[in-house]
Design a protein around this motif. Structure first.
Motif, PDB file in Angstrom:
ATOM      1  N   PRO A 127     -77.075  11.956  10.823  1.00 31.45           N
ATOM      2  CA  PRO A 127     -78.071  10.892  10.682  1.00 31.45           C
ATOM      3  C   PRO A 127     -77.953  10.139   9.360  1.00 31.45           C
ATOM      4  O   PRO A 127     -78.294   8.956   9.284  1.00 31.45           O
ATOM      5  N   LYS A 128     -77.461  10.819   8.333  1.00 29.94           N
ATOM      6  CA  LYS A 128     -77.257  10.141   7.050  1.00 29.94           C
ATOM      7  C   LYS A 128     -76.290   8.976   7.222  1.00 29.94           C
ATOM      8  O   LYS A 128     -76.546   7.857   6.756  1.00 29.94           O
ATOM      9  N   ASP A 129     -75.179   9.229   7.898  1.00 29.80           N
ATOM     10  CA  ASP A 129     -74.174   8.187   8.108  1.00 29.80           C
ATOM     11  C   ASP A 129     -74.713   7.071   9.000  1.00 29.80           C
ATOM     12  O   ASP A 129     -74.408   5.893   8.788  1.00 29.80           O
ATOM     13  N   ALA A 130     -75.527   7.449   9.993  1.00 29.96           N
ATOM     14  CA  ALA A 130     -76.124   6.434  10.872  1.00 29.96           C
ATOM     15  C   ALA A 130     -77.071   5.538  10.081  1.00 29.96           C
ATOM     16  O   ALA A 130     -77.119   4.319  10.303  1.00 29.96           O
ATOM     17  N   GLY A 131     -77.833   6.132   9.161  1.00 27.27           N
ATOM     18  CA  GLY A 131     -78.721   5.339   8.322  1.00 27.27           C
ATOM     19  C   GLY A 131     -77.957   4.352   7.462  1.00 27.27           C
ATOM     20  O   GLY A 131     -78.356   3.181   7.319  1.00 27.27           O
ATOM     21  N   ILE A 132     -76.851   4.811   6.891  1.00 29.20           N
ATOM     22  CA  ILE A 132     -76.015   3.914   6.075  1.00 29.20           C
ATOM     23  C   ILE A 132     -75.408   2.819   6.948  1.00 29.20           C
ATOM     24  O   ILE A 132     -75.381   1.637   6.562  1.00 29.20           O
ATOM     25  N   ALA A 133     -74.924   3.196   8.137  1.00 30.01           N
ATOM     26  CA  ALA A 133     -74.302   2.224   9.029  1.00 30.01           C
ATOM     27  C   ALA A 133     -75.293   1.139   9.447  1.00 30.01           C
ATOM     28  O   ALA A 133     -74.970  -0.055   9.428  1.00 30.01           O
ATOM     29  N   MET A 134     -76.509   1.523   9.812  1.00 29.89           N
ATOM     30  CA  MET A 134     -77.523   0.542  10.200  1.00 29.89           C
ATOM     31  C   MET A 134     -77.816  -0.437   9.065  1.00 29.89           C
ATOM     32  O   MET A 134     -77.892  -1.650   9.275  1.00 29.89           O
ATOM     33  N   ASN A 135     -78.014   0.105   7.882  1.00 27.76           N
ATOM     34  CA  ASN A 135     -78.340  -0.748   6.737  1.00 27.76           C
ATOM     35  C   ASN A 135     -77.160  -1.623   6.334  1.00 27.76           C
ATOM     36  O   ASN A 135     -77.343  -2.763   5.892  1.00 27.76           O
ATOM     37  N   THR A 136     -75.948  -1.095   6.492  1.00 25.94           N
ATOM     38  CA  THR A 136     -74.749  -1.888   6.203  1.00 25.94           C
ATOM     39  C   THR A 136     -74.659  -3.091   7.134  1.00 25.94           C
ATOM     40  O   THR A 136     -74.375  -4.218   6.713  1.00 25.94           O
ATOM     41  N   VAL A 137     -74.922  -2.856   8.422  1.00 22.98           N
ATOM     42  CA  VAL A 137     -74.900  -3.948   9.398  1.00 22.98           C
ATOM     43  C   VAL A 137     -75.990  -4.964   9.072  1.00 22.98           C
ATOM     44  O   VAL A 137     -75.764  -6.183   9.123  1.00 22.98           O
ATOM     45  N   ALA A 138     -77.187  -4.473   8.725  1.00 25.20           N
ATOM     46  CA  ALA A 138     -78.277  -5.388   8.371  1.00 25.20           C
ATOM     47  C   ALA A 138     -77.888  -6.247   7.163  1.00 25.20           C
ATOM     48  O   ALA A 138     -78.134  -7.467   7.141  1.00 25.20           O
ATOM     49  N   LYS A 139     -77.281  -5.643   6.166  1.00 23.73           N
ATOM     50  CA  LYS A 139     -76.844  -6.379   4.962  1.00 23.73           C
ATOM     51  C   LYS A 139     -75.808  -7.437   5.332  1.00 23.73           C
ATOM     52  O   LYS A 139     -75.869  -8.579   4.848  1.00 23.73           O
ATOM     53  N   MET A 140     -74.848  -7.074   6.177  1.00 26.40           N
ATOM     54  CA  MET A 140     -73.824  -8.028   6.589  1.00 26.40           C
ATOM     55  C   MET A 140     -74.451  -9.222   7.304  1.00 26.40           C
ATOM     56  O   MET A 140     -74.069 -10.376   7.074  1.00 26.40           O
ATOM     57  N   LEU A 141     -75.423  -8.950   8.166  1.00 26.57           N
ATOM     58  CA  LEU A 141     -76.069 -10.037   8.900  1.00 26.57           C
ATOM     59  C   LEU A 141     -76.894 -10.918   7.964  1.00 26.57           C
ATOM     60  O   LEU A 141     -76.937 -12.146   8.135  1.00 26.57           O
ATOM     61  N   LEU A 142     -77.537 -10.317   6.974  1.00 26.39           N
ATOM     62  CA  LEU A 142     -78.275 -11.103   5.981  1.00 26.39           C
ATOM     63  C   LEU A 142     -77.332 -12.022   5.198  1.00 26.39           C
ATOM     64  O   LEU A 142     -77.706 -13.130   4.805  1.00 26.39           O
TER      65      LEU A 142
END
Length: 332
Positions: free
Chosen positions: A268-283
């Motif tokens: 879940p740690k990696d999933a949390g990072i992945a989600m936030n990474t995608v959100a940052k890229m979209l921003l």
């Protein structure tokens, strides 16, 4: 005068404090909202969110969620975050259908939306899955079938009947079990609400109702703990098989005793990072292209296709299946 319960007032105060801190920032805010706060699975995800925040000082990233597995409570939290005008939401939905409206409202207001464990979510810019969910459910059931000698009764548990991935996993398990005529599915899709104690009581009930049952396939992270406890107390280790989603650390004792046969998971740690990474890229208006490397283990070559709505579906390769022999390789 309407009375407000102590529990409700405490939850409300905590939520106001959380979103107040988020909205007070000058930096872009990514707000992660999980199914339930305070359980091992999402405590581990919070480690990832905090690690992401530390690595990205130009952003504010934080995690919150309801105290119980309640889609309505999660909806309220998301609604309040939308009202506070966060920059992005990273949501693990309890029930994707329940939050479609609030996510649409968020997107209409220019808030980036990323979801996880919800490949049927229509109102999202991107949904990210750790792996192919049908393949995962099949892998769990194949492990269960081998333990059972491909014979006997078995049952399944889901966190809720609205949990998209849980239904995908047990449906794939049921389809796999049809390859073995000797396996019989009984009392399928028991709801646990990711509560180990409720799962324990339900598992004891099933063991009484079906004294000849041979296997359990479970979905929510706490299910293996409750079912494993029931199996162990009944002295049925080695006689009743249990394969389900769970984390290595909380499952360790029951794996060692044989009450849990095997666990499946993704970090879940990696999933949390992945989600936030995608959100940052979209921003940052960056493209999400097929084969993209998110810089996280299991998400180095992500499949990107069109989702069910206007957003994208991202699928990684982060599946792990571990048993008594191998689980120590994955302790957090």
């Amino acid at each position: 005068m309407k009375r407000i319960s102590f529990k409700a007032s405490v939850i409300g105060a905590a939520l106001v404090a959380t979103v107040g801190v988020l909205s007070a920032q000058d930096k872009p805010v990514i707000a992660t909202v999980v199914k339930i706060s305070g359980i091992p699975w999402f405590n581990r995800m919070d480690v990832g969110v905090k690690e992401f925040a530390a690595s990205n000082p130009t952003l504010v990233a934080s995690q919150s969620g309801p105290a119980t597995a309640d889609a309505a409570q999660q909806l309220k939290i998301i609604d309040d975050l939308v009202a506070r005008k966060v920059s992005a939401l990273a949501v693990v939905p309890m029930d994707p259908a329940v939050i479609e409206g609030v996510l649409k409202r968020a997107m209409d207001r220019g808030i980036v939306v990323v979801t996880h464990e919800a490949d049927n979510q229509k109102n999202t810019n991107a949904n990210i899955e750790a792996f192919d969910n049908a393949a995962y459910g099949t892998a769990l059931n194949e492990k269960l079938a081998n333990c059972m000698g491909k014979q006997g009764k078995w049952t399944s548990f889901v966190g809720s009947l609205g949990s998209r991935t849980h239904l995908q996993w047990v449906d794939a398990g049921a389809a796999n079990a049809k390859s073995y005529p000797g396996m019989t599915l009984v009392d399928a899709k028991n709801e646990s609400f990711d509560d180990a104690n409720k799962t324990y009581e339900k598992a004891k009930e099933i063991l009484r109702k079906h004294p000849d049952i041979r296997g359990f396939q479970s979905s929510a992270g706490n299910d293996v703990l409750g079912i494993g406890r029931a199996i162990e107390e009944a002295g049925l280790q080695g006689k009743v098989c249990l394969v389900g989603t769970g984390l290595p650390n909380p499952s360790a004792k029951l794996l060692d005793s044989g009450a849990i046969t095997a666990i499946g998971f993704w970090d879940p740690k990696d999933a949390g990072i992945a989600m936030n990474t995608v959100a940052k890229m979209l921003l940052e208006k960056k493209a999400l292209t097929d084969g993209i490397n998110l810089g996280v283990k299991g998400y180095e070559k992500v499949s990107v296709t069109k989702g069910p709505g206007t957003g994208l579906l991202l699928v990684g390769n982060a599946m792990v299946i571990a048993d008594k022999v191998t689980y120590k390789n994955y302790l957090f």
